[in-house]
Structures are given as structure tokens and as C-alpha cells.
Motif scaffolding. Structure first.
Motif, PDB file in Angstrom:
ATOM      1  N   PRO A 163       0.834  -1.213   0.000  1.00  0.00           N
ATOM      2  CA  PRO A 163       0.000   0.000   0.000  1.00  0.00           C
ATOM      3  C   PRO A 163       0.864   1.257   0.000  1.00  0.00           C
ATOM      4  CG  PRO A 163      -0.849  -1.580   1.579  1.00  0.00           C
ATOM      5  CD  PRO A 163       0.431  -2.153   1.041  1.00  0.00           C
ATOM      6  N   GLY A 164       0.528   2.171  -0.890  1.00  0.00           N
ATOM      7  CA  GLY A 164       1.266   3.428  -0.956  1.00  0.00           C
ATOM      8  C   GLY A 164       2.477   3.366  -1.866  1.00  0.00           C
ATOM      9  N   LYS A 165       2.858   2.155  -2.276  1.00  0.00           N
ATOM     10  CA  LYS A 165       3.999   2.026  -3.202  1.00  0.00           C
ATOM     11  C   LYS A 165       3.466   2.029  -4.643  1.00  0.00           C
ATOM     12  CE  LYS A 165       7.406   1.395  -0.213  1.00  0.00           C
ATOM     13  NZ  LYS A 165       7.496   2.711   0.445  1.00  0.00           N
ATOM     14  N   TYR A 166       4.324   2.399  -5.551  1.00  0.00           N
ATOM     15  CA  TYR A 166       3.908   2.472  -6.947  1.00  0.00           C
ATOM     16  C   TYR A 166       4.306   1.221  -7.722  1.00  0.00           C
ATOM     17  CZ  TYR A 166       3.131   7.494  -6.253  1.00  0.00           C
ATOM     18  OH  TYR A 166       2.676   8.702  -5.822  1.00  0.00           O
ATOM     19  N   ASP A 167       3.517   0.947  -8.756  1.00  0.00           N
ATOM     20  CA  ASP A 167       3.873  -0.122  -9.673  1.00  0.00           C
ATOM     21  C   ASP A 167       5.072   0.313 -10.512  1.00  0.00           C
ATOM     22  OD1 ASP A 167       2.050  -2.522  -9.709  1.00  0.00           O
ATOM     23  OD2 ASP A 167       0.566  -0.917  -9.612  1.00  0.00           O
ATOM     24  N   GLU A 168       5.725  -0.672 -11.100  1.00  0.00           N
ATOM     25  CA  GLU A 168       6.918  -0.392 -11.893  1.00  0.00           C
ATOM     26  C   GLU A 168       6.559   0.090 -13.304  1.00  0.00           C
ATOM     27  OE1 GLU A 168       9.366  -3.862 -11.855  1.00  0.00           O
ATOM     28  OE2 GLU A 168      10.913  -2.951 -13.107  1.00  0.00           O
ATOM     29  N   PHE A 169       5.452  -0.426 -13.829  1.00  0.00           N
ATOM     30  CA  PHE A 169       5.056  -0.092 -15.199  1.00  0.00           C
ATOM     31  C   PHE A 169       3.608   0.384 -15.265  1.00  0.00           C
ATOM     32  CE2 PHE A 169       8.406  -3.274 -15.744  1.00  0.00           C
ATOM     33  CZ  PHE A 169       9.182  -2.718 -16.751  1.00  0.00           C
ATOM     34  N   TYR A 170       3.358   1.270 -16.222  1.00  0.00           N
ATOM     35  CA  TYR A 170       1.986   1.521 -16.657  1.00  0.00           C
ATOM     36  C   TYR A 170       1.715   0.578 -17.824  1.00  0.00           C
ATOM     37  CZ  TYR A 170       1.347   6.255 -14.570  1.00  0.00           C
ATOM     38  OH  TYR A 170       1.189   7.336 -13.752  1.00  0.00           O
ATOM     39  N   TYR A 171       0.551  -0.029 -17.873  1.00  0.00           N
ATOM     40  CA  TYR A 171       0.111  -0.768 -19.053  1.00  0.00           C
ATOM     41  C   TYR A 171      -1.174  -0.104 -19.543  1.00  0.00           C
ATOM     42  CZ  TYR A 171       3.183  -4.879 -19.227  1.00  0.00           C
ATOM     43  OH  TYR A 171       4.260  -5.719 -19.380  1.00  0.00           O
ATOM     44  N   LEU A 185      -0.466 -10.416 -27.075  1.00  0.00           N
ATOM     45  CA  LEU A 185       0.353 -10.423 -25.867  1.00  0.00           C
ATOM     46  C   LEU A 185       1.202  -9.162 -25.940  1.00  0.00           C
ATOM     47  CD1 LEU A 185       3.154 -11.249 -27.323  1.00  0.00           C
ATOM     48  CD2 LEU A 185       2.442 -13.567 -26.859  1.00  0.00           C
ATOM     49  N   THR A 186       1.733  -8.735 -24.808  1.00  0.00           N
ATOM     50  CA  THR A 186       2.537  -7.511 -24.846  1.00  0.00           C
ATOM     51  C   THR A 186       3.646  -7.520 -23.809  1.00  0.00           C
ATOM     52  OG1 THR A 186       2.439  -5.102 -24.967  1.00  0.00           O
ATOM     53  CG2 THR A 186       1.080  -6.142 -23.301  1.00  0.00           C
ATOM     54  N   ILE A 187       4.766  -6.942 -24.214  1.00  0.00           N
ATOM     55  CA  ILE A 187       5.932  -6.751 -23.349  1.00  0.00           C
ATOM     56  C   ILE A 187       6.223  -5.249 -23.429  1.00  0.00           C
ATOM     57  CG2 ILE A 187       8.429  -7.212 -23.153  1.00  0.00           C
ATOM     58  CD1 ILE A 187       7.799  -9.903 -24.650  1.00  0.00           C
ATOM     59  N   PRO A 188       6.526  -4.567 -22.296  1.00  0.00           N
ATOM     60  CA  PRO A 188       6.829  -3.139 -22.431  1.00  0.00           C
ATOM     61  C   PRO A 188       7.931  -2.917 -23.483  1.00  0.00           C
ATOM     62  CG  PRO A 188       6.667  -3.740 -20.126  1.00  0.00           C
ATOM     63  CD  PRO A 188       6.599  -5.027 -20.909  1.00  0.00           C
ATOM     64  N   GLY A 189       7.643  -2.080 -24.446  1.00  0.00           N
ATOM     65  CA  GLY A 189       8.604  -1.836 -25.527  1.00  0.00           C
ATOM     66  C   GLY A 189       8.777  -3.027 -26.458  1.00  0.00           C
ATOM     67  N   GLY A 190       7.903  -4.019 -26.338  1.00  0.00           N
ATOM     68  CA  GLY A 190       8.049  -5.287 -27.060  1.00  0.00           C
ATOM     69  C   GLY A 190       7.886  -5.205 -28.562  1.00  0.00           C
ATOM     70  N   GLY A 216      12.339  -6.428 -21.046  1.00  0.00           N
ATOM     71  CA  GLY A 216      11.871  -7.816 -21.034  1.00  0.00           C
ATOM     72  C   GLY A 216      11.700  -8.409 -19.660  1.00  0.00           C
ATOM     73  N   LYS A 217      10.751  -7.876 -18.894  1.00  0.00           N
ATOM     74  CA  LYS A 217      10.537  -8.390 -17.551  1.00  0.00           C
ATOM     75  C   LYS A 217       9.180  -9.077 -17.421  1.00  0.00           C
ATOM     76  CE  LYS A 217      11.152  -7.000 -12.765  1.00  0.00           C
ATOM     77  NZ  LYS A 217      11.462  -5.902 -11.857  1.00  0.00           N
ATOM     78  N   TYR A 218       8.140  -8.385 -17.904  1.00  0.00           N
ATOM     79  CA  TYR A 218       6.792  -8.951 -17.801  1.00  0.00           C
ATOM     80  C   TYR A 218       6.159  -9.068 -19.177  1.00  0.00           C
ATOM     81  CZ  TYR A 218       7.249  -7.378 -12.966  1.00  0.00           C
ATOM     82  OH  TYR A 218       7.682  -7.174 -11.695  1.00  0.00           O
ATOM     83  N   LEU A 219       5.395 -10.137 -19.334  1.00  0.00           N
ATOM     84  CA  LEU A 219       4.584 -10.295 -20.543  1.00  0.00           C
ATOM     85  C   LEU A 219       3.140 -10.389 -20.097  1.00  0.00           C
ATOM     86  CD1 LEU A 219       5.237 -12.685 -23.486  1.00  0.00           C
ATOM     87  CD2 LEU A 219       3.043 -12.763 -22.340  1.00  0.00           C
ATOM     88  N   LEU A 220       2.274  -9.688 -20.782  1.00  0.00           N
ATOM     89  CA  LEU A 220       0.851  -9.747 -20.460  1.00  0.00           C
ATOM     90  C   LEU A 220       0.147 -10.490 -21.587  1.00  0.00           C
ATOM     91  CD1 LEU A 220      -0.758  -8.520 -18.053  1.00  0.00           C
ATOM     92  CD2 LEU A 220      -1.577  -6.793 -19.652  1.00  0.00           C
ATOM     93  N   TYR A 272      -5.494  -5.270 -26.934  1.00  0.00           N
ATOM     94  CA  TYR A 272      -4.041  -5.144 -27.004  1.00  0.00           C
ATOM     95  C   TYR A 272      -3.625  -4.110 -25.970  1.00  0.00           C
ATOM     96  CZ  TYR A 272       0.674  -4.141 -28.767  1.00  0.00           C
ATOM     97  OH  TYR A 272       2.033  -3.951 -28.868  1.00  0.00           O
ATOM     98  N   ALA A 273      -2.377  -4.144 -25.564  1.00  0.00           N
ATOM     99  CA  ALA A 273      -1.882  -3.193 -24.572  1.00  0.00           C
ATOM    100  C   ALA A 273      -0.453  -2.837 -24.889  1.00  0.00           C
ATOM    101  CB  ALA A 273      -1.963  -3.807 -23.179  1.00  0.00           C
ATOM    102  N   GLN A 274      -0.020  -1.713 -24.359  1.00  0.00           N
ATOM    103  CA  GLN A 274       1.407  -1.389 -24.379  1.00  0.00           C
ATOM    104  C   GLN A 274       1.817  -0.948 -22.986  1.00  0.00           C
ATOM    105  OE1 GLN A 274       2.964   0.881 -27.701  1.00  0.00           O
ATOM    106  NE2 GLN A 274       3.059  -1.116 -28.662  1.00  0.00           N
ATOM    107  N   GLY A 275       3.030  -1.323 -22.614  1.00  0.00           N
ATOM    108  CA  GLY A 275       3.530  -0.979 -21.292  1.00  0.00           C
ATOM    109  C   GLY A 275       4.739  -0.075 -21.398  1.00  0.00           C
ATOM    110  N   ILE A 276       4.984   0.658 -20.321  1.00  0.00           N
ATOM    111  CA  ILE A 276       6.120   1.579 -20.303  1.00  0.00           C
ATOM    112  C   ILE A 276       6.552   1.795 -18.855  1.00  0.00           C
ATOM    113  CG2 ILE A 276       4.608   3.627 -20.238  1.00  0.00           C
ATOM    114  CD1 ILE A 276       6.708   5.031 -22.038  1.00  0.00           C
ATOM    115  N   PRO A 277       7.882   1.909 -18.597  1.00  0.00           N
ATOM    116  CA  PRO A 277       8.314   2.197 -17.222  1.00  0.00           C
ATOM    117  C   PRO A 277       7.602   3.453 -16.696  1.00  0.00           C
ATOM    118  CG  PRO A 277      10.201   1.651 -18.583  1.00  0.00           C
ATOM    119  CD  PRO A 277       9.020   1.741 -19.506  1.00  0.00           C
TER     120      PRO A 277
END
Lengths: 193, 657
Positions: free
Chosen positions: B49-57, B444-449, B456-460, B505-510
Motif C-alpha cells: 500500500p502506498g507504493k507504486y507499480d513499476e510499469f503503466y500498461y 500479448l505484450t511486453i513493455p517496448g516489445g 523484457g521483464k513482464y509479458l501480459l 491489445y496493450a502497451q507498457g512503459i516504465p
């Protein structure tokens, strides 16, 4: 007075010019909904910070809105500070211990009057509340402390000197030390003679 | 006695059989959680709680017409950004200021089918300035400003239908493309459907994006053979300057496409040299075609959208762009056309193919130079399949659709039919890992994929069916996204969560690339809305014939004015509310009883207007809908509506003043 003392007085006086460019006092407010905090800075001639937000919140308790334009002191203070600085320069030029003493006394008087004036503004804002205000807590006033912290409903209000005030203190204390040094020096001289 | 014995014996056998069958049945039931969980998954997706996620998707809403922002790895829904569909929750599409956003050449279209989100790029890397999304139904292209998370521009695509292969962008965000999924007559006209081959055409639109402001304009359109243009991606690195569009229905069928468009062994990936066409356009090649389309723009200064109807576009036919377009054969109704981070390889996703073809840009260039063609379509050369091919991925799963890439030289392809994700090495095309997903993955999507720089950390994995995955909600179930850890050699399923609409479809970014530009409030002194009320003292009610303008100032916890009299039945009343707060996260809302319109939310420093036409005399309460403060419930007022012929004077007040 010695050359060193005069140079030090000159530095003290000139250092006070910086007070025109930095805040003198600051009030910080913290509440659960404001983790980033709200702040209000009092300068020699203006007030800055989250005034609009603070005024918005204060209307619940019926506090008057803080309007820097209507505070006469903010128009007067730059001249008073200018007078103190010029007087300091005069001390250097005239080069008399009594002048230095009078400068210190003037600073103490002006400082005390200023603090009292600030306190009375705080008193006025904290006590003279609109009787039709939405939030009324019997016996509660909202006067922030002159220095230190106080819990006002959900807000913790802290009032602390800012850079400007520290410069003023430092200059004043420097002047006092120089004065003491000068007196001691003359005493030693006198006993020798 | 013997009879009784027989009966008891019979019953005993029956019981034994029943027990046996039930046991067998339960043994044959499959374990539904799929891959074994290793136990540290919760830790990997837990964001305190109160911490931020690493990526926006930015996950499209499909048939919801919207775009949703999620925090990853937690999967927390941060905001649904209204784009193509009206949103009574905040008044988007209902307020006078936002209505022009949904204007089209067909009139006000309050809905669309939003499929693909695409982040703006600088030098081939997502930069966090804007996200684009297509409107599939009434062909449109929208731009969302990530400073405000607001839709700031919608451009209708002329001569198009079913804007599916969109909005893919060039590495410098020079162009966003829009390829038509349905071929239609260009310009559209009344013809027999059976005259498809003769009258129908495909169009590929190149939309210019202003480098600094992001404003879009149709630069040129390519008129193409009547295929269904499906998906696309721009070249990068060595292939920069080219664009690759997949297309199916090279059979040119106009009915029962499921069968009739699946007859040929190969359809095409169309390679377009846009840099070269850009030069031709600069020389005034092509013709201007009359075509009406809407261009809607939002202004952050006036907090108002304007809609303009444009009337012509530059079109180029195949003969105008000779040597700029080539067809590359691609097996079985290709869907994805994906370019790897180096820009050397183009991957086709044949929906019905048994292999994934990987084309080499180097080879395509050579095939063009040495003229290795196999006939042409309307003058567009068809290159030889083998001449372009780097190799095929064997056994890639059934129904391969889309491919994205990580930063270690691996590709990940979704397989719809076998409901799995297949990981393979781009250089060698060998499959190294595969994983079941639940169920029926599309994109499927990978940030910057799909960019030059994948994180290359998470795939949705975005799945169409959820069946037994969540607590049931009747016949209509949610769709889902599944988060997969791709940082190691083996893919690892971390979590799955329901989404809004269809997570197409989605796109992610730090996150920090977006958070650093965030706007918190609109400065009241910079508000240029013509109906702004900058101070409670300026609040007023003005009658102009049957139209009444109410200028309301909202401030915790009251409206100025909050008592209004003299409104008459049938008046067109516009409530122009300005939120005078200058503090982050203090919106005010406005609603009035019986309004056939909507409520609205007004952000600090903003002005919004909602129309109301009262039909009966009486007293109408109004109130703030956003829980703004401790005395939010007191933030209310009354409007008195009198009959048409009454003499009630027009008055307004707050607090008996």
C-alpha cells in the motif's frame, strides 16, 4: 574598535541584504490527506506557498482569508530592514562602540516588536473566527505557535524560522560578540595603563 | 429366499459399479490451475500500500471503446480513460465541451471498438508522451495525452472501413498508420455487393503527427487491391523507412469469408516504402479526392473540444507509387506482422498456418533488387516467398497470431487455438519454451516489445475467455489478462486479473517516463473557457431568450449560486461550472434531478457545461456528486422551475446574500 571588528560588522550588515531574497519564517501543515504537506513562507515583503489551499481549508473553521496585500507590515518591513543595514554601515564608518551598542539595541527592539506583531497576527487569525463557521469546537482556537508545533484538528502546524531569520540572528549575535570583545579589549588596555 | 439373495446381490453390484464410475470420473478431471506454481509469485506481484507499480500498461477496452491504465505487476486498475464511448461517470460525451470529440461525418457516434494502443516513440523507443488508439467501427484514430490522461484528439479516417491495422507508428512518430480491414468502394457509393472485385478497394492511410504538439493530419492514402488489411508494424534500424501490413482475403471474397477467404495457401504481407512515397508526395504525386471526415481537437486552455469537417485527401494509386509497394507471400490468412527490435526480421502470424514464417529484411531488399518476383497484383510485384524467407518456426502452436520480443533475442508468439504462448529464439527460430494460458489468447505484450528497446521483464497475455477462472457472474463473463514473468529462461505465470471490456491489445512503459510529466491541476488564471467563473463574485445567471446560462463557482463545500429562480419549462439551461479549487485531487461534481443528460465531474481549475431542459414546473435539487470534503453532503442547492407563462423573476443567490 579594531579593524577586524569593523570588517566583521560590515560583513554582518551586508549579509542582511540576503534577507530580501529568502523567506524569513515558515509555517508547515501536515495532515493525513496532505502527506506531501502544505506550506506558507513569510518573506520580508510577501507571502508564498499554498495560500489558496490553506485559505480554502480555513473557511470551514471560519478563519479570515490570508491576503498578503492587506498586511501593511509587508510594505513597511523592507524599509525597516534597509534602515538596519544602513545603520550597520554607519557603525563601521563612525567607528564608536556606543554606536555598535545602539545598533544592537535597535535590532533587539525591532526583532521583538516584529515577533510580537507576528504573534498578534497569529492570535487574530486563530481567535477571531466567523461565528457561523461550519466547524465549531468549543474552547478551540487555531493560533499556530510562534516557534514549534501544535495539533490543530487534523493538521499539525509547525512554525519555524527560515533562512532570513537565521541570517538576522547570526548578524545580531555576531554584533553582540564583537561588542563584548571590544569591551574586554578596552578593559585590558585600561588595566595595563 | 433365493429371490431375496439375488436382489441383494444385484444391489451390491450396482453400488460397487456406481462407486467405481464416480471415482474414475473424478480421476479423469483435469487440474485447472495449469502450470505448477512455485510459491514466490505472490511476492512478485505484491505492491505494498502506498507504493507504486513499476510499469503503466495501457490496455484497450475492445468493445467498451475505452482505454484502461493498469499498474503492473500488481494488476491494479488505475483509470478508465474515455476515448470513443460516452462516459456518464464524468460527463465525457455529454458535456458541451466534450460532445464535439465524438463528432464524425456520420454525426455524433457515441461508441466504438478500440483495439490497439500504441505509445509514441522517439528514436524507436517509447517516450511516454502520447498513446494512440484506433476506432475499429467508425474508422477513427485517437490521441491521449499522458500529461492529463485525457483524449485530446480524434481524427476520422476517410475512405476507410473497419480501421483495424492501426495505429502503428514509425520509430520517430512521424506517421501513425490506419489500414482498412473492410475494403469498400472508394469513394463509398451504392453498388451491388457482388461487384466487389471491380468496385471495392482497400486504403492505407498515413497520418502525419506533429513532432511537438502531436496534432494529426491525413498526409496521404494508398489505394490498394481489395483485401482485408489486418495488422502492421513499421520497420526500424536497417528497415526504417518501410512499413509492413498483413492482409487476408486475397481471394477477394465478399461472403462467407470464413471459408471463401481461406482457400489460398498464402496471402500477403505488403511492404511499403513510406520514405520513398513521402518524396513522391512532396513532388505532388497522386490526386486530391473529395471525402468528408471529422477532425476533433481538445484544448487544455479552453477545456473545450472543437470539431472541423475536412473535405479532401491526397490519394495515390499503385501506378503512382511504382517501386514503393511489394507483396510478400505469407501462409494462411496472416494476422500479426511484427518486426524484431533489430529491425532485421519480420514475423508473420498465419492464423491457420502450421509454421511461423520469419522474413529477412536483407533478403527482401535483395529480392527486390534482383527482381525475384512471381507475377503481380494490379502492378504491385509479388516477391518470391523463399527469396524473402529467413526461416520458419516449426511447431509453433495452433493458430499463431501475434509476436513480441524481449531484450535477449527471444520472441513470444501467442497461439489462439492451442491457447498458449510459445517462446522462440529469433536467430535460430527454435522453440525454447511454451506455456498454457487461460483461455484463448489474442494479443500479448511486453513493455517496448514492438519497439527498438524492450524491457523484457513482464509479458501480459490478453485472453478472450475465462470460463471457470473466476467466481461466475452469469452468462456474461469478464475477459482477462495474465501476467507472466519472462526474466528467466522459463516463462512463469504470476497472476491473472479481470479487465474492462475486451483487453484487445496493450502497451507498457516504465512508470517514471509518464509520471514525470503529470499535470495536477489546471491553473484558474490560465482558464480560457468562455463560460469560466473565476471568483464566486462573478457567478451569475443570464437569460438569452429561451436559453439560460448559469455561471456556477464550486468551492468546498458550496455552489455559488445555490438558489436559482425564474427558470421556465422548456428553457435550455446550461450549467457552466468552474471548480475554483487549486489543490490536487479535489474534483467537484454536478447533477440535477431528472436531467436526461448526465452528471459531470469538474477538475480543479476546469470549467464544464451540462445542458438541462426541464419539462415540468417544480423544485429541482442539484448537488455535488464527488465526495469532495467533510461537508460534501451539504454541497447542494435548488432550482425553481415555473410554467412557461409565469412571471417569476430571474434571481440567484447563495447564503441569503
Amino acid at each position: 574598535m579594531s579593524k577586524t571588528s569593523r570588517i566583521l560588522i560590515l560583513i554582518s550588515a551586508l549579509a542582511m541584504i540576503a534577507i530580501y531574497f529568502v523567506p524569513v519564517w515558515s509555517i508547515a501543515l501536515e495532515a493525513p490527506q496532505y502527506p506531501e504537506g502544505l506550506g506558507m513562507q513569510i518573506w520580508i515583503s510577501k507571502m508564498t506557498g499554498d495560500l489558496q489551499i490553506i485559505n480554502g481549508l480555513n473557511h470551514y473553521i471560519g478563519m479570515k482569508t490570508i491576503q498578503p496585500d492587506s498586511i501593511e507590515e509587508l510594505k513597511l518591513m523592507p524599509y525597516i530592514l534597509g534602515f538596519i543595514i544602513l545603520y550597520g554601515l554607519l557603525v563601521v564608518i563612525i567607528n564608536k562602540r556606543s554606536m555598535l551598542l545602539s545598533w544592537i539595541i535597535i535590532m533587539i527592539i525591532i526583532g521583538s516588536v516584529g515577533a510580537y506583531d507576528f504573534w498578534s497576527w497569529e492570535y487574530d487569525y486563530g481567535h477571531n473566527l466567523d461565528p457561523t463557521a461550519a466547524i465549531k469546537v468549543p474552547g478551540m482556537n487555531y493560533q499556530p505557535p510562534l516557534i514549534g508545533s501544535k495539533q490543530l484538528l487534523n493538521f499539525n502546524a509547525s512554525s519555524m524560522p527560515d533562512i532570513g531569520a537565521y541570517i538576522l540572528f547570526a548578524s545580531g549575535i555576531a554584533a553582540i560578540i564583537i561588542l563584548i570583545y571590544e569591551y574586554k579589549k578596552s578593559k585590558i588596555k585600561n588595566t595595563r595603563i | 429366499m433365493k429371490n431375496l439373495k439375488n436382489i441383494i446381490y444385484g444391489i451390491a453390484v450396482l453400488i460397487a459399479l456406481t462407486v467405481l464410475i464416480t471415482n474414475l470420473n473424478s480421476c479423469s478431471k483435469k487440474e485447472k490451475t495449469g502450470p505448477t506454481m512455485s510459491g514466490d509469485e505472490a511476492e512478485k506481484v505484491y505492491v505494498a500500500p502506498g507504493k507504486y507499480d513499476e510499469f503503466y500498461y495501457f490496455v484497450s477496452g475492445g468493445f467498451s471503446g475505452q482505454l484502461a491504465a493498469y499498474g503492473i505487476p500488481s494488476g491494479r486498475l488505475l483509470k478508465v480513460i474515455p476515448v470513443y464511448s460516452v462516459n456518464p461517470e464524468n460527463g465525457y460525451g455529454y458535456t458541451e465541451e466534450t460532445k464535439p470529440m465524438l463528432n464524425t461525418s456520420y454525426g455524433f457516434v457515441p461508441w466504438d471498438d478500440s483495439h490497439h494502443s500504441e505509445l509514441s516513440q522517439t528514436d524507436g523507443i517509447p517516450d511516454g508522451r502520447w498513446v494512440f488508439i484506433n476506432g475499429n467501427n467508425t474508422p477513427r484514430l485517437a490521441r491521449i495525452d499522458l500529461k492529463t490522461f485525457k483524449t485530446v484528439e480524434i481524427l476520422e479516417i476517410p475512405n476507410s472501413s473497419g480501421n483495424h491495422s492501426s495505429p502503428f507508428i514509425t520509430p520517430g512518430t512521424e506517421y501513425v498508420v490506419a489500414g482498412t480491414r473492410f475494403s469498400v468502394p472508394v469513394p463509398n457509393k451504392d453498388v451491388p455487393i457482388s461487384s466487389y472485385k471491380e468496385n471495392f478497394r482497400g486504403t492505407i492511410s498515413f497520418i502525419k503527427v506533429d513532432k511537438d504538439k502531436g496534432d494529426m493530419s491525413v498526409a496521404f492514402q494508398l489505394i490498394t487491391p481489395p483485401y482485408d488489411y489486418d495488422l502492421s508494424h513499421a520497420g526500424k534500424g536497417p528497415s526504417n523507412g518501410w512499413f509492413f501490413f498483413s492482409c487476408y482475403n486475397s481471394e477477394e471474397a465478399n461472403t462467407l469469408l470464413e471459408v471463401n477467404a481461406s482457400q489460398k495457401d498464402k496471402d500477403f504481407i505488403m511492404a511499403v516504402n513510406w520514405k520513398k512515397i513521402e518524396e513522391l508526395v512532396a513532388q505532388n504525386k497522386g490526386t486530391m479526392m473529395e471525402s468528408k471526415y471529422a477532425h476533433n481537437k481538445w484544448s487544455d486552455e479552453t477545456h473545450t473540444a472543437t470539431s472541423e469537417i475536412l473535405t479532401s485527401t491526397r490519394v495515390l494509386k499503385p501506378e503512382d507509387v511504382q517501386g514503393c509497394i511489394y507483396y510478400i507471400p505469407c501462409p494462411k490468412s496472416p494476422h500479426g506482422a511484427d518486426v524484431d527490435p533489430t529491425g532485421n526480421f519480420i514475423v508473420g502470424g498465419g492464423k491457420l498456418a502450421t509454421v511461423i514464417p520469419v522474413f529477412s529484411f536483407e533478403k527482401i531488399k535483395k529480392a527486390i533488387e534482383s527482381n525475384q518476383t512471381d507475377g503481380n497484383v494490379e502492378g504491385i510485384p509479388i516477391l518470391k516467398y523463399d527469396a524473402c524467407l529467413a526461416g520458419e518456426v516449426q511447431n509453433p502452436g495452433l493458430g499463431p497470431l501475434h509476436t513480441e520480443f524481449d531484450d535477449k533475442g527471444f520472441a513470444y508468439t501467442s497461439a489462439f487455438v492451442s491457447s498458449e504462448i510459445v517462446k522462440w529464439k529469433v536467430e535460430t527460430r527454435e522453440v525454447v519454451d511454451r506455456m498454457q494460458v487461460f483461455y484463448s489468447v489474442g494479443h500479448l505484450t511486453i513493455p517496448g516489445g514492438d519497439s527498438r528497446k524492450p524491457w523484457g521483464k513482464y509479458l501480459l497475455s490478453m485472453n478472450k475467455m475465462t470460463k471457470d477462472r473466476y467466481l461466475p457472474t452469469g452468462p456474461e463473463l469478464t475477459q482477462s489478462a495474465q501476467l507472466i514473468d519472462i526474466s528467466g529462461d522459463k516463462m512463469k505465470l504470476l497472476s491473472d486479473f479481470p479487465t474492462i471490456g475486451e483487453p484487445h491489445y496493450a502497451q507498457g512503459i516504465p512508470a517514471d517516463l509518464v509520471t514525470k510529466n503529470q499535470l495536477k491541476i489546471y491553473k484558474i488564471e490560465e482558464n480560457k473557457n468562455p463560460y469560466v467563473t473565476k471568483s464566486p463574485n462573478d457567478a451569475k445567471v443570464v437569460r438569452e431568450g429561451n436559453t439560460v446560462h448559469v455561471y456556477i463557482a464550486a468551492m468546498r463545500s458550496h455552489f455559488t449560486p445555490d438558489n436559482i429562480e425564474g427558470i421556465k419549462v422548456g428553457d435550455e439551461v446550461y450549467f457552466h461550472m468552474t471548480n475554483l479549487e487549486q489543490d490536487w485531487d479535489i474534483p467537484h461534481g454536478f447533477a440535477i434531478m431528472g436531467n436526461l443528460n448526465s452528471e459531470m465531474l469538474v477538475m480543479p481549475g476546469e470549467t464544464c457545461s451540462i445542458k438541462w431542459v426541464p419539462e415540468k414546473p417544480g423544485i429541482y435539487p442539484m448537488y455535488c456528486t464527488d465526495f469532495c470534503s467533510a461537508l460534501h453532503q451539504e454541497m447542494q442547492g435548488y432550482v425553481r422551475v415555473s410554467s412557461k407563462d409565469s412571471n417569476t423573476p430571474l434571481t440567484f443567490s447563495t447564503g441569503n446574500k
